[in-house]
Scaffold this active site. Structure first.
Site, PDB file in Angstrom:
ATOM      1  N   HIS A 148       0.701  -1.051   0.112  1.00 37.78           N
ATOM      2  CA  HIS A 148       0.007  -0.061   0.012  1.00 37.78           C
ATOM      3  C   HIS A 148       0.913   1.161  -0.172  1.00 37.78           C
ATOM      4  CE1 HIS A 148      -3.319  -2.891   0.742  1.00 37.78           C
ATOM      5  NE2 HIS A 148      -3.966  -1.973   0.092  1.00 37.78           N
ATOM      6  N   GLU A 203     -11.701 -10.402  -5.468  1.00 32.31           N
ATOM      7  CA  GLU A 203     -10.098 -10.321  -5.224  1.00 32.31           C
ATOM      8  C   GLU A 203      -9.643 -11.755  -4.328  1.00 32.31           C
ATOM      9  OE1 GLU A 203      -9.005  -7.107  -2.602  1.00 32.31           O
ATOM     10  OE2 GLU A 203     -10.939  -7.325  -1.393  1.00 32.31           O
ATOM     11  N   ASP A 233      -4.825  -8.349  -4.491  1.00 32.16           N
ATOM     12  CA  ASP A 233      -4.958  -9.350  -3.840  1.00 32.16           C
ATOM     13  C   ASP A 233      -5.193 -10.562  -4.360  1.00 32.16           C
ATOM     14  OD1 ASP A 233      -4.539  -8.512  -1.107  1.00 32.16           O
ATOM     15  OD2 ASP A 233      -6.210  -7.247  -1.063  1.00 32.16           O
ATOM     16  N   CYS A 253     -10.112  -2.652 -10.272  1.00 31.61           N
ATOM     17  CA  CYS A 253      -9.508  -1.255  -9.329  1.00 31.61           C
ATOM     18  C   CYS A 253      -8.159  -1.767  -8.751  1.00 31.61           C
ATOM     19  CB  CYS A 253     -10.504  -1.005  -8.290  1.00 31.61           C
ATOM     20  SG  CYS A 253     -10.793  -2.422  -7.005  1.00 31.61           S
TER      21      CYS A 253
HETATM   22  C1  PEP Z   1      -6.700  -5.093  -4.546  1.00 27.84           C
HETATM   23  O1  PEP Z   1      -6.704  -5.880  -3.641  1.00 27.84           O
HETATM   24  O2  PEP Z   1      -6.602  -5.035  -5.709  1.00 27.84           O
HETATM   25  C2  PEP Z   1      -7.337  -3.832  -4.188  1.00 27.84           C
HETATM   26  C3  PEP Z   1      -7.759  -2.768  -4.936  1.00 27.84           C
HETATM   27  O3  PEP Z   1      -7.399  -3.636  -2.913  1.00 27.84           O
HETATM   28  P1  PEP Z   1      -6.027  -3.237  -1.981  1.00 27.84           P
HETATM   29  O4  PEP Z   1      -5.069  -2.887  -2.873  1.00 27.84           O
HETATM   30  O5  PEP Z   1      -6.366  -2.044  -1.210  1.00 27.84           O
HETATM   31  O6  PEP Z   1      -6.123  -4.470  -1.137  1.00 27.84           O
HETATM   32 MG    MG Z   2      -7.415  -5.961  -1.900  1.00 25.44          MG
END
Ligand code: PEP
Ligand code: MG
Length: 556
Positions: free
Chosen positions: A202, A443, A467, A514
């Protein structure tokens, strides 16, 4: 506030070159700042002069109060009174007589150094608060530790806090947790370089959202001598030049100018449709972490917000954000987007995104642990508070809600039941709200495999490739050693995306992406051909993706 000596000094030496892996392009030129975690290990020392030691503590206290006042005033200007309050609370706690008496008493009676007395008092008070029944008082344990850390940093002259720098800098750190990264002021950051880290962490995602170059796994040491020196970060190659020579500076300045020119050129795509040469339309949205990112979304002309990672509101808070605080944040985003879609993901806390006040246990396998929707379905009051805030905010724009880490249809039915309860409560109280679209993140491999069933329950899918890749390839997205094994284009992932889109369309709902893969320009054409309906990418990538969409002919 005085600028630290190292930021003023101009030292001359030979250029040093380091390298790492790029996670976001761009070029940054500026001063280097080594970010050390505040792990103040305090040693106990016997002191003879009690009066002098007490005076040392008093001076540190005055300095801490001054810093907190500065932070309060700045926060008041930047983020409003509600968020600035915490610095006022910290000032009050620092002036608390019981807290001060305990420190004075220890210095005098035990003849110990001030920092040890502060550390000991901090432990005692924090334990006392933590043992109280009242949740508010329990939350104060973290504040006592915070003010004590500040005092100890001053007493040991080891302040690494970012409060100290007044000009934008390149941060170099061992690693950065999301909770640390969110505290940085965006306009004070030129680039992020870490010795550890992974491309899908992140922290890397935050760097992309902030549109600054980021390099991970860099072989640069955290030598305090580097502080304040000029550094150039090439976010495209992952190269870092310390004390650059004239020739390197010239080359990199030209590269920076090219970058700025490219950005300028992309501006021409503002206002243009997201449509392929053969007339296929796609919804091009942006990902955000907090309301402040909306300016970037608008600047880059995204047509909506495809993922608002609401957990960052929790990460930035010292305690559970209240319904009112959340309502204000969601309302502000909805209003600022002026009727464009805003998809807000409910709390995805856990794994790498942790905060003390959640009191999550240490886990062997946090990525597969107690996180996201699992917390919400277990601690329903936390979930309901967020849902109430979301529904109240729905009246001010076009909000949609999506749920993370889904693995089964049963979970979705439970969620929908809770949603209905919240709506009934609001109706009873005559609070106005809109009936919003509900979606799930795809995910987990389980969600992919039951996506035909899930599609009958919700209004849309958003594929979280970060994920999904981690769980499908069994590769921890945080593990820096696995970079070579991580293949974002693995056919398993691409087949899964195709399957999810097909199942969504079969049930008459839309499906988007996303995760970070959505911004992979080498896959834009593939996604368009698969029939992906929406791509949500970091704001800085919007116009780049738009360019590719408009140059693609899916009929060929
Ligand atoms: C993902 O897992 O692709 C996602 C968009 O959520 P995060 O990256 O916040 O886990
Ligand atoms: Mg995620």
């Amino acid at each position: 506030m005085q600028l630290p000596e190292f930021l003023n000094s101009e030292r001359r030496s030979q250029m040093l070159k380091f390298s790492g892996s790029s996670v976001f392009g761009g070029v940054a030129i500026g001063k280097l700042f080594i970010f050390q975690k505040n792990e103040n290990k305090v040693e106990r020392r016997h002191i003879e002069d009690v009066e002098k030691e007490t005076e040392r503590f008093e001076k540190a206290k005055e300095k801490a109060l001054e810093q907190l006042q500065g932070l309060y005033e700045k926060a008041l200007k930047d983020v409003g009174e509600a968020n600035a309050m915490i610095f006022e609370v910290h000032q009050m706690m620092l002036e608390d007589l019981d807290y001060q008496d305990s420190i004075h008493y220890m210095i005098k009676e035990q003849q110990i150094n001030a920092e040890f007395a502060v550390a000991q008092t901090s432990d005692n008070f924090a334990e006392m608060f933590a043992a109280m029944d009242d949740a508010y008082m329990q939350g104060r344990a973290a504040d006592v530790r915070d003010i004590s850390e500040r005092l100890i940093s001053i007493l040991t002259d080891s302040q690494s806090s970012l409060d100290v720098f007044q000009e934008p800098v390149v941060i170099v750190a061992e690693d950065l947790a999301p909770s640390e990264t969110v505290q940085f002021e965006k306009d004070k950051l030129l680039a992020i370089v870490t010795r550890q880290g992974s491309a899908n962490s992140h922290t890397a995602i935050l760097a992309r959202t902030m549109d600054i170059p980021a390099v991970i796994q860099a072989d640069i040491g955290l030598d305090p001598e580097y502080n304040g020196k000029t550094v150039i970060v090439d976010g495209f190659t992952g190269d870092i030049y310390l004390d650059p020579d004239e020739e390197t500076s010239k080359v990199m300045e030209a590269k920076l100018a090219d970058c700025l020119a490219e950005k300028e050129l992309l501006q021409q795509l503002k206002g243009k449709e997201d449509v392929t040469l053969d007339g296929k339309h796609l919804k091009l949205y942006a990902n955000i972490g907090n309301p402040g990112d909306v300016a970037n979304v608008l600047r880059n002309d995204a047509r909506g917000i495809g993922l608002f990672r609401s957990e960052f509101l929790y990460l930035e808070s010292e305690d559970f954000p209240t319904e009112e605080e959340q309502f204000k944040a969601y309302k502000a985003v909805a209003e600022n987007m002026a009727g464009k879609k805003v998809i807000i993901r409910t709390l995805d806390i856990g794994a790498d995104k942790t905060v003390d006040y959640f009191k999550l246990d240490e886990e062997e396998n946090p990525a597969m642990g107690y996180r996201a929707i699992r917390i919400c379905l277990t601690q329903q009051e936390i979930f309901k508070t967020q849902l109430r805030a979301l529904y109240r905010a729905s009246n001010y724009g076009q909000i949609a809600i999506m749920f993370p880490m889904i693995i089964s249809v049963e979970e979705v039915r439970k969620i929908k039941k809770i949603v209905e309860e919240v709506k009934a409560e609001l109706t009873e109280l005559a609070v106005p709200f809109k009936d919003v679209e509900l979606g799930v993140m795809i995910e987990t491999p389980a969600a992919v495999m039951v996506s035909d069933e899930l599609a009958k329950e919700v209004d849309f899918f958003s594929i979280g490739t970060n994920d999904l890749t981690q769980y499908t390839l069994a590769i921890d997205r945080q593990n820096a050693k696995l970079g070579d094994f991580y293949n974002a284009h693995h056919p398993a992932i691409l087949k899964m995306i195709e399957m999810v889109v097909k199942n969504a369309h079969g049930a008459g709902i839309w499906a988007g992406i996303c995760g970070e893969l959505g911004a992979d320009l080498s896959l834009t054409e593939t996604f368009l051909k698969m029939g992906v309906d929406e791509l949500s990418v970091s704001p800085a990538m919007v116009l780049r993706v738009r360019k590719i969409i408009r140059e693609t002919d899916t009929s060929k």
